[in-house]
Design a protein around this motif. Structure first.
Motif, PDB file in Angstrom:
ATOM      1  N   ASP A 106       0.838  -1.196   0.000  1.00 43.95           N
ATOM      2  CA  ASP A 106       0.000   0.000   0.000  1.00 43.95           C
ATOM      3  C   ASP A 106       0.877   1.252   0.000  1.00 43.95           C
ATOM      4  N   THR A 107       0.503   2.228  -0.805  1.00 40.83           N
ATOM      5  CA  THR A 107       1.283   3.470  -0.871  1.00 40.83           C
ATOM      6  C   THR A 107       0.988   4.402   0.299  1.00 40.83           C
ATOM      7  N   ASP A 108      -0.118   4.189   0.986  1.00 40.40           N
ATOM      8  CA  ASP A 108      -0.483   5.035   2.117  1.00 40.40           C
ATOM      9  C   ASP A 108       0.120   4.466   3.397  1.00 40.40           C
ATOM     10  N   PRO A 109       0.985   5.191   4.098  1.00 40.64           N
ATOM     11  CA  PRO A 109       1.665   4.631   5.271  1.00 40.64           C
ATOM     12  C   PRO A 109       0.708   4.265   6.402  1.00 40.64           C
ATOM     13  N   LEU A 141       8.580   5.116   5.583  1.00 36.68           N
ATOM     14  CA  LEU A 141       8.806   3.786   6.146  1.00 36.68           C
ATOM     15  C   LEU A 141       8.605   3.767   7.658  1.00 36.68           C
ATOM     16  N   ALA A 142       9.082   4.796   8.337  1.00 40.96           N
ATOM     17  CA  ALA A 142       8.938   4.842   9.800  1.00 40.96           C
ATOM     18  C   ALA A 142       7.469   4.840  10.205  1.00 40.96           C
ATOM     19  N   ARG A 143       6.632   5.569   9.481  1.00 43.64           N
ATOM     20  CA  ARG A 143       5.199   5.598   9.808  1.00 43.64           C
ATOM     21  C   ARG A 143       4.558   4.235   9.560  1.00 43.64           C
ATOM     22  N   ALA A 144       4.966   3.572   8.500  1.00 46.60           N
ATOM     23  CA  ALA A 144       4.392   2.263   8.188  1.00 46.60           C
ATOM     24  C   ALA A 144       4.759   1.221   9.233  1.00 46.60           C
ATOM     25  N   PHE A 163      16.766   1.591  -4.061  1.00 46.34           N
ATOM     26  CA  PHE A 163      17.186   0.651  -3.033  1.00 46.34           C
ATOM     27  C   PHE A 163      18.097   1.287  -1.981  1.00 46.34           C
ATOM     28  N   VAL A 164      18.942   2.257  -2.355  1.00 39.77           N
ATOM     29  CA  VAL A 164      19.820   2.889  -1.365  1.00 39.77           C
ATOM     30  C   VAL A 164      18.990   3.740  -0.408  1.00 39.77           C
ATOM     31  N   ALA A 165      18.093   4.555  -0.944  1.00 42.22           N
ATOM     32  CA  ALA A 165      17.241   5.386  -0.090  1.00 42.22           C
ATOM     33  C   ALA A 165      16.360   4.532   0.803  1.00 42.22           C
ATOM     34  N   ALA A 166      15.802   3.442   0.253  1.00 37.82           N
ATOM     35  CA  ALA A 166      14.957   2.556   1.047  1.00 37.82           C
ATOM     36  C   ALA A 166      15.764   1.866   2.140  1.00 37.82           C
ATOM     37  N   GLY A 167      16.952   1.399   1.778  1.00 39.53           N
ATOM     38  CA  GLY A 167      17.797   0.740   2.766  1.00 39.53           C
ATOM     39  C   GLY A 167      18.214   1.672   3.882  1.00 39.53           C
ATOM     40  N   ASP A 168      18.607   2.881   3.522  1.00 31.82           N
ATOM     41  CA  ASP A 168      18.996   3.849   4.550  1.00 31.82           C
ATOM     42  C   ASP A 168      17.807   4.226   5.436  1.00 31.82           C
ATOM     43  N   ALA A 169      16.616   4.297   4.863  1.00 34.04           N
ATOM     44  CA  ALA A 169      15.428   4.602   5.657  1.00 34.04           C
ATOM     45  C   ALA A 169      15.164   3.513   6.690  1.00 34.04           C
TER      46      ALA A 169
END
Length: 635
Positions: A106-109, A141-144, A163-169
């Motif tokens: 889902d795109t909505d956190p 990601l933190a909200r999800a 993938f880098v931004a997602a991994g760092d998040a």
């Protein structure tokens, strides 16, 4: 106990079984030949040396599947030891089961968080999030993951170009969790090679290796790289091709990780493999077992410690096998696939929701997906047996054959410069397309049937509506992403459009000749075939078996609206006397296309035939073409 001899079989000993004669292979072959003669596969006097060869089938990897196996191909070893065919852990999953990993896209956190928490409260053991590339934004990601106990629930990501931004998040979420770094588990999902396979751009194993090295230095229990075999599977590839391509991608990452300064043993531990699990039960079991063998061989050739070559596996039920039409049947497909994944020794299993091909799952479909695994684990106790398929001569032979096919494909990729090179050159796409073309033929003639779509379709089914789901990006420069049911579903969509525009579905007329008992089998077959393309069938009903039959059929055809396509259906005996005159009368009355259910013309000179093994898609497309050419007022 005395020795017993019957037709060459002998038996001695004191067990109950020993009281019966031991059958020989020759006895079995004679019985097989007898059945084949009764089935008209063999002539009355045919006596082939190996009648069982007529029952053998060949996979898309060229592996022959025999109807009988009498000895194993190779020693598979023991669980927990190289080559890990029987499992990566000595105790298997007996202690705690495999990891039940539910996918959230889902795109909505806020909605994603709600569904994540609901799944974790109801039996899911890890979180699987689609982040980036049109799915959940890395910044969300933190909200999800708010409220997730990260020391208890591992988090794995599937990512694309981000993938880098997602991994760092995710690393930032870990840092803020307050959990000791060594207690955290999960996978950052970095897989630029998979992104390259889908889009033709973005391959950067070095960036993935850098992310993995940074993550490992801070969180030693976190894996960073996910080698995804699904792009090759979803492009129509065979099991052996999926194994070979995934192994080649794994080797590319291994090289990048060691180039980044990590030792081989550490690098091996940072990689997880993702494979598609299909409703083909035994091939899926054998594929997962063979994959561990291949990776153990790579580890051995790389100089790793014997224990370091245990492949971490994540199996996902196949997206390619899902259907939009009659999606409820997907529950059966995913149950078989999840069973096979568990038996095959996957460390983590994701069951896609039955509505995965339609859009985002609702609470009910998520519940069914997670409960599928709960039933396998908690009620069937599937994980309590270590490698339950081990020792089966068929499974051991198939595992060996798939391992050899996968290794040969991997070696060819390596000879051509590696996985990125064969993607860029188009060689891999060509090899996958060859298999896809054969699969397409099998789907077209229903040798490979799709229940609810090409077989037993329901023209009156109510559509299942879901919110759109993000999909992995694809482009003409990358590999296609294909579901097997798409050709039939496109025709069903065309039928729905005609229904909406005209108030009626396209229709064929079944010229059923004689009494019900004579035509019902072929009429049922024809009705099912045309319904697979969204075409309804109107029957003439019982008719006379004399010269008046032709006039009766024409009258009923006219009453049905004079459909452009007519199918003669009856027994061979009645075809001999009625097919020709009925066909002639229909043509004289204006029928544009006449087909015959069977393979012999009987003087009717039909425009085509429908029969078991015919190209159903070609028949359906031709029927729509005839419909388009029909004057207004006819069906």
């Amino acid at each position: 106990m005395t020795e017993a001899t019957v037709d060459g079989g002998t038996s001695t000993g004191s067990t109950f079984a020993s009281r019966f004669p031991q059958p020989t292979r020759e006895q079995w072959q004679r019985l097989v030949a007898g059945v084949l003669r009764k089935s008209k596969v063999l002539g009355e006097h045919d006596a082939p040396e190996r009648p069982e060869d007529l029952l053998a089938t060949t996979t898309y990897d060229g592996i022959e599947l025999s109807p009988l196996y009498t000895e194993a191909a190779a020693r598979p070893g023991v669980p927990g030891l190289s080559p890990f065919v029987r499992g990566s852990r000595a105790a298997g999953h007996a202690a705690d089961g495999w990891d039940v990993r539910q996918l959230h896209a889902d795109t909505d956190p806020a909605r994603a968080n709600e569904s994540v928490l609901a799944d974790l409260e109801n039996g899911v053991t890890s979180v699987f999030l689609h982040v980036g590339d049109g799915a959940l934004a890395p910044a969300e990601l933190a909200r999800a993951l708010d409220g997730v106990l990260l020391d208890l629930a591992p988090v794995a990501l599937t990512t694309g170009a981000d993938f880098v931004a997602a991994g760092d998040a995710l690393l930032a979420v870990f840092r803020a969790s307050g959990v000791a770094p060594g207690e955290l588990r999960g996978n950052l999902g970095a897989d630029p090679i998979s992104q390259h396979a889908r889009t033709g751009s973005g391959a950067d194993p070095a960036a993935a290796a850098d992310l993995a090295a940074r993550a490992h230095a801070e969180f030693p229990g976190i894996q960073a790289i996910a080698v995804d075999g699904q792009p090759y599977h979803e492009a129509g590839g065979s099991d052996g091709q999926e194994l070979g391509a995934a192994t080649a991608a794994g080797v590319a990452y291994l090289r990048a990780l060691t180039a980044a300064g990590l030792d081989v043993d550490t690098a091996l531990g940072l990689v997880e493999f993702r494979f598609a699990a299909t409703a083909e039960q035994f091939p899926t079991i054998a594929k997962l077992r063979a994959a561990r063998r291949l990776w153990a061989r790579v580890a051995q050739a790389s100089g790793a410690a014997p224990t370091a070559g245990a492949q971490r596996q994540h199996a996902l039920t196949s997206w390619a096998m899902t259907t939009r039409r009659d999606p409820w049947v997907n529950m059966l497909r995913t149950t078989v696939a999840a069973f096979a994944a568990g038996v095959g020794g996957a460390d983590a299993v994701t069951v896609r929701s039955f509505d995965a091909a339609i859009g985002l799952p609702d609470p009910f479909s998520r519940r069914i997906a997670r409960n599928t695994q709960a039933l396998l684990l908690e009620e069937s106790h599937l994980a309590q047996v270590i490698d339950p398929a081990g020792g089966s001569w068929f499974v051991e032979q198939l595992t060996d054959d798939l391992a050899r096919a996968g290794w040969a494909f991997f070696q060819e990729i390596e000879r051509r410069g590696g996985i990125v090179a064969v993607l860029d050159s188009g060689w891999l796409a060509e090899r996958l397309a060859e298999v896809r073309a054969q699969r397409d033929r099998d789907i077209a003639d229903r040798t490979d049937p799709i229940t609810g779509v090409s077989e037993f379709p329901n023209l009156t089914e109510a559509p299942v509506v879901r919110a759109p789901a993000p999909e992995p990006p694809v482009s003409a420069a990358g590999l296609p992403r294909v579901r097997y049911a798409e050709p039939y579903e496109a025709l069903r969509d065309r039928s729905d459009a005609l229904l909406a525009a005209t108030g009626a579905r396209p229709t064929v007329f079944l010229a059923t000749l004689g009494p019900l008992a004579r035509y019902t089998a072929r009429a049922g077959f024809a009705t099912n075939l045309f319904a697979a393309g969204g075409i309804a069938a109107a029957e003439a009903g019982s008719t006379a078996v004399d010269d008046s039959a032709a006039a009766q059929v024409v009258e009923r055809w006219t009453a049905a609206g004079r459909p452009a396509t007519v199918v003669l259906t009856s027994s061979e005996q009645l075809y001999a006397t009625l097919a020709a005159p009925v066909a002639a009368a229909l043509r004289a009355a204006g029928a544009r296309r006449i087909l015959l259910a069977g393979q012999k013309a009987h003087g009717a000179e039909p425009d085509g035939y429908v029969y078991t093994g015919c190209d159903a898609l070609a028949v359906l497309h031709a029927t729509y073409e005839t419909l388009a050419e029909t004057p207004e007022g006819a069906k």
